[in-house]
Design a protein around this motif. Structure first.
Motif, short mmCIF file in Angstrom:
data_model
loop_
_atom_site.label_atom_id
_atom_site.label_comp_id
_atom_site.label_asym_id
_atom_site.label_seq_id
_atom_site.Cartn_x
_atom_site.Cartn_y
_atom_site.Cartn_z
N ILE A 199 -77.07 46.70 -42.32
CA ILE A 199 -77.29 45.59 -41.39
C ILE A 199 -76.70 45.92 -40.02
CG2 ILE A 199 -76.69 43.18 -40.92
CD1 ILE A 199 -76.77 42.71 -43.94
N GLY A 200 -75.50 46.52 -40.02
CA GLY A 200 -74.89 46.90 -38.76
C GLY A 200 -75.70 47.92 -38.01
N PHE A 201 -76.25 48.92 -38.73
CA PHE A 201 -77.08 49.94 -38.09
C PHE A 201 -78.31 49.33 -37.43
CE2 PHE A 201 -75.49 53.37 -41.25
CZ PHE A 201 -74.37 53.57 -40.47
N LEU A 202 -78.95 48.39 -38.12
CA LEU A 202 -80.15 47.76 -37.57
C LEU A 202 -79.82 46.82 -36.41
CD1 LEU A 202 -82.10 46.97 -40.87
CD2 LEU A 202 -82.42 48.90 -39.31
N THR A 203 -78.65 46.20 -36.47
CA THR A 203 -78.26 45.26 -35.41
C THR A 203 -78.02 45.97 -34.09
OG1 THR A 203 -77.24 43.81 -37.05
CG2 THR A 203 -76.60 43.48 -34.76
N ILE A 204 -77.41 47.15 -34.13
CA ILE A 204 -77.09 47.84 -32.87
C ILE A 204 -78.35 48.25 -32.12
CG2 ILE A 204 -74.90 48.70 -33.77
CD1 ILE A 204 -76.26 51.41 -34.16
N LEU A 205 -79.45 48.42 -32.83
CA LEU A 205 -80.69 48.78 -32.14
C LEU A 205 -81.14 47.66 -31.22
CD1 LEU A 205 -82.65 50.47 -35.08
CD2 LEU A 205 -81.28 51.56 -33.29
N ASN A 251 -69.57 44.63 -18.24
CA ASN A 251 -69.09 43.32 -18.66
C ASN A 251 -69.69 42.91 -20.00
OD1 ASN A 251 -67.52 43.00 -16.36
ND2 ASN A 251 -69.10 41.91 -15.23
N THR A 252 -70.99 43.13 -20.16
CA THR A 252 -71.65 42.77 -21.42
C THR A 252 -71.08 43.56 -22.58
OG1 THR A 252 -73.69 42.26 -20.21
CG2 THR A 252 -73.87 42.59 -22.58
N SER A 253 -70.85 44.85 -22.36
CA SER A 253 -70.33 45.69 -23.43
C SER A 253 -68.92 45.29 -23.83
CB SER A 253 -70.36 47.16 -22.99
OG SER A 253 -71.67 47.57 -22.67
N VAL A 254 -68.08 45.03 -22.83
CA VAL A 254 -66.69 44.64 -23.13
C VAL A 254 -66.65 43.32 -23.88
CG1 VAL A 254 -64.51 43.94 -22.09
CG2 VAL A 254 -65.71 45.94 -21.21
N VAL A 255 -67.43 42.35 -23.42
CA VAL A 255 -67.44 41.04 -24.07
C VAL A 255 -67.97 41.15 -25.50
CG1 VAL A 255 -68.53 38.75 -24.03
CG2 VAL A 255 -67.64 39.74 -21.92
N ALA A 256 -68.97 42.01 -25.71
CA ALA A 256 -69.52 42.19 -27.06
C ALA A 256 -68.56 42.94 -27.97
CB ALA A 256 -70.86 42.91 -26.97
N LEU A 257 -67.81 43.90 -27.42
CA LEU A 257 -66.93 44.72 -28.24
C LEU A 257 -65.63 44.01 -28.62
CD1 LEU A 257 -67.30 48.22 -26.54
CD2 LEU A 257 -68.03 47.59 -28.84
N LEU A 258 -65.20 43.04 -27.83
CA LEU A 258 -63.93 42.36 -28.12
C LEU A 258 -63.94 41.66 -29.49
CD1 LEU A 258 -62.86 40.91 -24.65
CD2 LEU A 258 -61.77 42.74 -25.96
N ILE A 263 -62.68 41.91 -35.50
CA ILE A 263 -63.11 41.97 -36.89
C ILE A 263 -62.72 43.31 -37.52
CG2 ILE A 263 -65.12 41.98 -38.42
CD1 ILE A 263 -66.50 40.12 -36.45
N LEU A 264 -62.90 44.39 -36.76
CA LEU A 264 -62.65 45.72 -37.30
C LEU A 264 -61.17 45.98 -37.54
CD1 LEU A 264 -63.66 48.54 -38.08
CD2 LEU A 264 -63.55 49.17 -35.66
N PHE A 265 -60.34 45.73 -36.53
CA PHE A 265 -58.94 46.12 -36.61
C PHE A 265 -58.05 45.06 -37.26
CE2 PHE A 265 -60.68 48.54 -32.99
CZ PHE A 265 -60.43 49.81 -33.45
N ILE A 266 -58.42 43.80 -37.09
CA ILE A 266 -57.60 42.74 -37.70
C ILE A 266 -58.15 42.36 -39.07
CG2 ILE A 266 -56.80 40.37 -37.46
CD1 ILE A 266 -56.87 40.72 -34.45
N GLY A 267 -59.43 42.02 -39.10
CA GLY A 267 -60.02 41.59 -40.37
C GLY A 267 -60.07 42.68 -41.41
N LEU A 283 -71.09 48.31 -35.99
CA LEU A 283 -71.34 47.58 -34.75
C LEU A 283 -70.50 48.13 -33.60
CD1 LEU A 283 -71.51 43.87 -36.01
CD2 LEU A 283 -73.40 45.30 -35.22
N PHE A 284 -69.24 48.42 -33.87
CA PHE A 284 -68.34 48.88 -32.80
C PHE A 284 -68.82 50.21 -32.23
CE2 PHE A 284 -64.65 51.13 -31.16
CZ PHE A 284 -64.06 50.17 -30.35
N VAL A 285 -69.08 51.17 -33.11
CA VAL A 285 -69.54 52.49 -32.65
C VAL A 285 -70.92 52.36 -31.99
CG1 VAL A 285 -70.16 54.82 -33.35
CG2 VAL A 285 -68.19 53.68 -34.40
N GLY A 286 -71.82 51.62 -32.63
CA GLY A 286 -73.18 51.49 -32.11
C GLY A 286 -73.23 50.82 -30.74
N MET A 287 -72.43 49.78 -30.54
CA MET A 287 -72.42 49.10 -29.24
C MET A 287 -71.86 50.00 -28.15
SD MET A 287 -71.33 45.18 -30.12
CE MET A 287 -72.49 44.08 -30.96
N ALA A 288 -70.80 50.73 -28.48
CA ALA A 288 -70.21 51.63 -27.48
C ALA A 288 -71.19 52.74 -27.11
CB ALA A 288 -68.91 52.22 -28.03
#
Length: 372
Positions: A199-205, A251-258, A263-267, A283-288
């Motif tokens: 799901i994450g792979f498909l979402t980043i597209l 700005n879009t990338s930073v807001v999306a990655l926060l 989720i990645l580091f805390i959750g 999601l994190f790698v794909g968005m970056a």
């Protein structure tokens, strides 16, 4: 700080400040090719760590444990099936998940009892499940089908919207770049591939193509009527479009990655939420990577394809010839001054671009008034 960032964005939009992203596209191509080849190398040598959803097997979840050490689970499985090498993970702060290959009904019962004894819980605290490999195969086939349909629709819609197949081709190449690198990094880390990962792979597209379309829309706006003038080339106007949308992309990338980072580091790492970890990493790698490709790869690729057109190639040469004539005239007027002084006199920067305020390729378009 905020005022300085805003001023930087305004300078990029008006053309007073510019980064040679399109002009240095060969460097970005090399970086992209190296990363894609490395990702392919990881996939061929290491491969995926497929989860039980794809390879099938038996799964045990031990709840309400006071000690989340993994060794008792390994020992419990070894007592029943010595040849089995279980995959043990911690789920949250009070549960253990144990995955094995397919076990018989008697072995499942024995392992369940052994796990209950190892962690000093009741049999009701140990749940069992069996997942057949056919289910994972079906998920994989549907994911591949969805990916192919998505890419086909992207190509068709972008070709119709931009009336230019080259933009669609550049966007698809950028998507391929994003997906391969994300998959390669995921494989290198070695985390299990689960349905959440897919799901994450498909979402980043979707995220990557959204950012690319915004940049391409600005490229189309800046290059409208490009052949009717001789002040700037197609590549320069496309480069201006990338600069004008650079702040928005950041700005879009930073807001999306926060939130994804949270989720990645805390959750995942602090709370031990395995499912969140799987999708968050993708999601994190794909968005970056998608942010990188939309800025440094998609538009340069589109420019490389457009410059193969005879009309664009001829126009570019015409602009360069005119600049050479301006430099020659400036040299005569300055009496053999330095090259930079000659370029400045002709209104041309040392990089080959026209200086802002003289004959810069394109000025910021006035904002249209919206009706109320």
């Amino acid at each position: 700080m905020a005022q300085g960032f805003a001023q930087w964005g305004n300078d990029l939009y008006t053309g007073r400040k510019s980064y040679q992203i399109v002009g240095n596209r060969r460097r970005f191509y090399i970086v992209a090719i190296v990363m894609v080849l490395l990702s392919f190398g990881v996939l061929l040598t290491k491969g995926f760590n497929l989860g039980i959803d794809f390879r099938g097997g038996s799964e045990f979840v031990v709840s309400n444990v006071s000690d989340t050490s993994q060794q008792p689970a390994i020992d419990a499985v070894s007592e029943v099936a010595p040849a089995e090498v279980p995959r043990v993970t911690t789920v949250g702060g009070s549960a253990i998940r144990v995955q094995t290959d397919r076990l018989t009904a008697d072995e499942v019962t024995e392992v369940r009892d052994a796990l209950a004894g190892a962690y000093d819980v009741t049999e009701n605290d140990v749940t069992t499940a069996f997942i057949g490999p056919s289910w994972g195969k079906d998920v994989s086939q549907k994911a591949i089908t969805g990916l192919i349909v998505f890419l086909a629709l992207v190509g068709v819609v972008m070709t119709i919207y931009f009336r230019n197949w080259r933009m669609a081709a550049a966007a698809l190449i950028a998507l391929f770049h994003d997906l391969i690198i994300t998959v390669g990094i995921y494989a290198a880390i070695g985390w299990e591939v689960t349905p959440a990962t897919v799901i994450g792979f498909l979402t980043i597209l979707g995220y990557s193509i959204y950012d690319t379309v915004v940049v391409f829309d600005k490229v189309r706006e800046n290059t409208a009527g490009i052949l009717d003038q001789t002040r700037s080339t197609y590549a320069e106007r496309a480069n201006l479009a990338v600069n004008q949308t650079l702040v928005r992309s950041i700005n879009t990338s930073v807001v999306a990655l926060l939130p994804v980072s949270a989720i990645l580091f805390i959750g995942a790492f602090l709370l031990g939420a395995g499912t969140l970890r799987d999708i968050a990493l993708a999601l994190f790698v794909g968005m970056a990577v998608g942010a990188y490709s939309s800025i440094f790869l998609a538009t340069p690729l589109e420019v490389s394809l457009r410059e193969r057109e005879p009309a664009i190639k001829e126009h570019t040469q015409k602009v360069l010839d005119k600049r050479a004539a301006l430099v020659a005239e400036a040299a005569e007027g300055t009496g053999g001054a330095s090259r930079d002084a000659q370029l400045a006199a002709a209104g041309v920067q040392a990089t080959g671009q026209l200086q802002p305020g003289s004959h810069q390729g394109v000025k910021a378009q006035p904002r249209r008034k919206r009706g109320h």
